[in-house]
Design a protein around this motif. Sequence first.
Motif, PDB file in Angstrom:
ATOM      1  N   PRO A  13       0.857  -1.186   0.000  1.00 58.80           N
ATOM      2  CA  PRO A  13       0.000   0.000   0.000  1.00 58.80           C
ATOM      3  C   PRO A  13       0.900   1.245   0.000  1.00 58.80           C
ATOM      4  O   PRO A  13       2.038   1.206   0.477  1.00 58.80           O
ATOM      5  N   GLU A  14       0.399   2.343  -0.518  1.00 57.29           N
ATOM      6  CA  GLU A  14       1.232   3.540  -0.694  1.00 57.29           C
ATOM      7  C   GLU A  14       1.899   3.978   0.606  1.00 57.29           C
ATOM      8  O   GLU A  14       3.094   4.290   0.618  1.00 57.29           O
ATOM      9  N   ALA A  15       1.160   3.982   1.711  1.00 59.79           N
ATOM     10  CA  ALA A  15       1.730   4.443   2.981  1.00 59.79           C
ATOM     11  C   ALA A  15       2.890   3.549   3.422  1.00 59.79           C
ATOM     12  O   ALA A  15       3.925   4.043   3.887  1.00 59.79           O
ATOM     13  N   GLU A  16       2.746   2.242   3.269  1.00 62.38           N
ATOM     14  CA  GLU A  16       3.830   1.326   3.640  1.00 62.38           C
ATOM     15  C   GLU A  16       5.042   1.501   2.720  1.00 62.38           C
ATOM     16  O   GLU A  16       6.189   1.421   3.160  1.00 62.38           O
ATOM     17  N   TYR A  17       4.782   1.751   1.450  1.00 60.83           N
ATOM     18  CA  TYR A  17       5.858   1.986   0.489  1.00 60.83           C
ATOM     19  C   TYR A  17       6.667   3.220   0.895  1.00 60.83           C
ATOM     20  O   TYR A  17       7.901   3.201   0.897  1.00 60.83           O
ATOM     21  N   VAL A  18       5.968   4.295   1.248  1.00 61.74           N
ATOM     22  CA  VAL A  18       6.638   5.535   1.640  1.00 61.74           C
ATOM     23  C   VAL A  18       7.503   5.307   2.879  1.00 61.74           C
ATOM     24  O   VAL A  18       8.652   5.748   2.938  1.00 61.74           O
ATOM     25  N   VAL A  19       6.974   4.588   3.872  1.00 60.76           N
ATOM     26  CA  VAL A  19       7.744   4.301   5.082  1.00 60.76           C
ATOM     27  C   VAL A  19       9.003   3.510   4.728  1.00 60.76           C
ATOM     28  O   VAL A  19      10.112   3.842   5.173  1.00 60.76           O
ATOM     29  N   LYS A  36       7.410  11.307  -0.522  1.00 60.94           N
ATOM     30  CA  LYS A  36       6.206  11.753   0.170  1.00 60.94           C
ATOM     31  C   LYS A  36       4.996  11.022  -0.393  1.00 60.94           C
ATOM     32  O   LYS A  36       5.014  10.555  -1.531  1.00 60.94           O
ATOM     33  N   LEU A  37       3.929  10.977   0.407  1.00 57.94           N
ATOM     34  CA  LEU A  37       2.663  10.459  -0.091  1.00 57.94           C
ATOM     35  C   LEU A  37       2.156  11.382  -1.179  1.00 57.94           C
ATOM     36  O   LEU A  37       2.295  12.597  -1.092  1.00 57.94           O
ATOM     37  N   CYS A  38       1.560  10.838  -2.194  1.00 62.30           N
ATOM     38  CA  CYS A  38       1.008  11.624  -3.288  1.00 62.30           C
ATOM     39  C   CYS A  38      -0.490  11.811  -3.043  1.00 62.30           C
ATOM     40  O   CYS A  38      -1.241  10.842  -3.029  1.00 62.30           O
ATOM     41  N   ARG A  39      -0.910  13.024  -2.860  1.00 63.05           N
ATOM     42  CA  ARG A  39      -2.308  13.301  -2.536  1.00 63.05           C
ATOM     43  C   ARG A  39      -3.125  13.785  -3.721  1.00 63.05           C
ATOM     44  O   ARG A  39      -4.281  14.092  -3.585  1.00 63.05           O
TER      45      ARG A  39
END
Length: 108
Positions: A17-23, A38-41
Amino acid sequence: GSGEGGCEGGEEWLLLPEAEYVVAKNREAAAKNEKGVKLCRNKQYFRYKLLPDLLSRHPPRKAHATAEEAEAEAERRRAMLSFISGLLQYDPAQRWTPRQAIQHPFIT
């Protein structure tokens, strides 16, 4: 991540998931003293989960002036679905060959 297993002699990949990828990427970047991500919003996602739903229900870019234009758009979308479905058959015996695909009305 990558690892042994999955495909013969290849690597195995995991989609995060995007959040886990960013971490994970930021952890890697910090270890290397590099800039993180950064997360892409600004992403827009379709609310449909199945391709037939997307193609039949998603609104066109601009409103159709006539019923004939609306029907022509609907026919193009049906042809696209038929074309994509033929190409993406899991069973190789059912999947279209390039020769079959190029003769499809969506292409011609």
